[in-house]
Design a protein around this motif. Structure first.
Motif, PDB file in Angstrom:
ATOM      1  N   ASP A  72      39.579  11.233  32.565  1.00 59.17           N
ATOM      2  CA  ASP A  72      41.238  11.715  33.248  1.00 59.17           C
ATOM      3  C   ASP A  72      41.663  10.367  33.003  1.00 59.17           C
TER       4      ASP A  72
ATOM      5  N   THR B  97      52.894  12.865  29.346  1.00 59.73           N
ATOM      6  CA  THR B  97      52.843  13.728  29.926  1.00 59.73           C
ATOM      7  C   THR B  97      51.936  13.851  31.156  1.00 59.73           C
TER       8      THR B  97
ATOM      9  N   ARG C 266      39.438  12.877  21.545  1.00 61.14           N
ATOM     10  CA  ARG C 266      40.758  14.680  21.065  1.00 61.14           C
ATOM     11  C   ARG C 266      40.895  14.065  22.871  1.00 61.14           C
ATOM     12  N   THR C 267      42.404  14.155  22.750  1.00 58.57           N
ATOM     13  CA  THR C 267      42.953  14.252  23.468  1.00 58.57           C
ATOM     14  C   THR C 267      43.486  15.916  23.891  1.00 58.57           C
ATOM     15  N   TRP C 268      43.606  16.128  25.782  1.00 60.84           N
ATOM     16  CA  TRP C 268      44.375  17.149  26.030  1.00 60.84           C
ATOM     17  C   TRP C 268      45.283  17.772  27.061  1.00 60.84           C
ATOM     18  N   ALA C 269      46.418  17.878  27.223  1.00 60.11           N
ATOM     19  CA  ALA C 269      46.997  17.222  28.644  1.00 60.11           C
ATOM     20  C   ALA C 269      47.335  18.946  29.252  1.00 60.11           C
TER      21      ALA C 269
ATOM     22  N   ARG D  78      48.985  12.894  33.119  1.00 61.70           N
ATOM     23  CA  ARG D  78      48.171  13.477  33.188  1.00 61.70           C
ATOM     24  C   ARG D  78      47.418  13.412  31.312  1.00 61.70           C
ATOM     25  N   LEU D  79      46.380  13.419  31.001  1.00 62.49           N
ATOM     26  CA  LEU D  79      45.720  13.179  29.456  1.00 62.49           C
ATOM     27  C   LEU D  79      44.038  12.792  30.031  1.00 62.49           C
ATOM     28  N   ILE D  80      43.291  14.418  29.574  1.00 64.74           N
ATOM     29  CA  ILE D  80      42.381  14.261  29.378  1.00 64.74           C
ATOM     30  C   ILE D  80      41.363  13.498  28.220  1.00 64.74           C
ATOM     31  N   THR D  81      40.432  12.880  28.321  1.00 59.73           N
ATOM     32  CA  THR D  81      40.457  12.777  26.929  1.00 59.73           C
ATOM     33  C   THR D  81      38.667  12.424  26.500  1.00 59.73           C
TER      34      THR D  81
ATOM     35  N   ASP E   7      49.194   9.501  31.711  1.00 63.75           N
ATOM     36  CA  ASP E   7      49.690   9.524  30.061  1.00 63.75           C
ATOM     37  C   ASP E   7      51.422   9.159  31.116  1.00 63.75           C
TER      38      ASP E   7
END
Length: 306
Positions: free
Chosen positions: A55, A61, A4-7, A63-66, A58
């Motif tokens: 980290d 966005t 799952r990713t989160w910006a 930057r994207l944390i996966t 992207d």
């Protein structure tokens, strides 16, 4: 393996956000690699999980944390990933009232309060930290997890372990607590908590005052231990630790320049931050101007040789 990713918002500091979950550099359940990747081994309501958090940039966005998960608890861990990374935290509600706090807030504006949603994961090491040096508590945590922790699912780094279940903690023999440097009172508090683990885990869905009461129903778990546990479990911005040997002195020195300090004085100084006192204390500790730490009341807390 699911991911799952989160910006994250800007600014955002992944290391500052997650570092509070690590019990020393050698923590077998939480590790930061040299490239900034984080690994966590947890025991979720759905079972064990290994979670890798990376980290990166992207194109959309910026930057994207996966998060990538292995094990039966993978879906649960990924569902909770944004909360773990501080997505539910609201740092904009914080207003600095002192110059040193304002400077720390500007410098560490990327700090978010992580929420694990797990009680026992933070409660057991918090009990281990009662009344002894941090180094001794971290040693006990490492030793006990190396002996009784579960081999994590997936490609976790060598030496990592999933913390024991409540049933396994209750089977640790008395001599192993002793060899880990854990005295009888702390071991007993952990064992009592494990007997009521399902009820204690319910505190993860409670407001902070009710959760504080729930944890302190267990003999051996007082305000200090509850307040060390719940900021990690709930991401609670007002969970100020009382009864600590160092914190009142550090807060008093940072905000007034005076040496010495009591819980009562700390509460008075932090009254303008009501609702955000834990965040204020975190920022003060990050902001410097701290006195030398007091010698601990129990400097020789290794008891295995006795």
């Amino acid at each position: 393996m699911p991911s799952r990713t989160w910006a994250p918002p800007a600014p955002y500091d992944l290391a500052r956000t997650l570092r509070v979950l690590r019990r020393g550099r050698g923590d077998p359940a939480c590790r930061q690699e040299g490239d900034g990747t984080w690994w966590r081994c947890s025991r979720t309501p759905a079972g064990p999980v290994t979670l890798r958090i990376s980290d990166g940039p992207d194109t959309v966005t910026g930057r994207l944390i996966t998060g990538t998960a292995w094990g039966p608890g993978g879906d649960w861990a990924l569902e909770q990933l944004p909360a773990l990374l501080g997505a539910g935290d609201d740092p904009d509600a914080f207003r600095p009232r002192h110059r040193v706090v304002a400077a720390a807030h500007r410098k560490h504006g990327g700090l978010r309060l992580a929420r694990t949603g797990l009680v026992m994961e933070s409660l057991v090491p918090s009990v281990l930290e009662q009344r002894i040096t941090t180094g001794s508590a971290h040693y006990a945590w490492r030793r006990l997890l190396s002996l009784y922790g579960e081999q994590p699912p997936g490609p976790a780094p060598e030496g990592m372990r999933v913390p024991p279940s409540a049933a396994v903690w209750r089977r640790v023999p008395s001599w192993e607590w002793h060899r880990a440097g854990v005295d009888r009172s702390r071991a007993a508090a952990i064992l009592r908590a494990c007997s009521y683990a399902p009820r204690l885990e319910e505190a993860a869905a409670m407001a902070l005052p009710a959760a504080m009461v729930r944890l302190q129903l267990i003999p051996g778990i007082g305000p200090w231990t509850a307040a060390e546990t719940l900021p990690r479990t709930l991401g609670a911005p007002d969970a100020l630790t009382l009864g600590d040997l160092h914190l009142p002195v550090q807060i008093s020195h940072a905000l007034t320049g005076n040496h010495g300090g009591t819980d009562e004085q700390m509460l008075e100084l932090l009254e303008p931050y009501a609702g955000q006192r834990h965040r204020a204390a975190r920022l003060i500790l990050l902001g410097g101007r701290l006195p030398n730490r007091r010698a601990h009341r129990a400097p020789h807390s290794r008891i295995a040789h006795l």
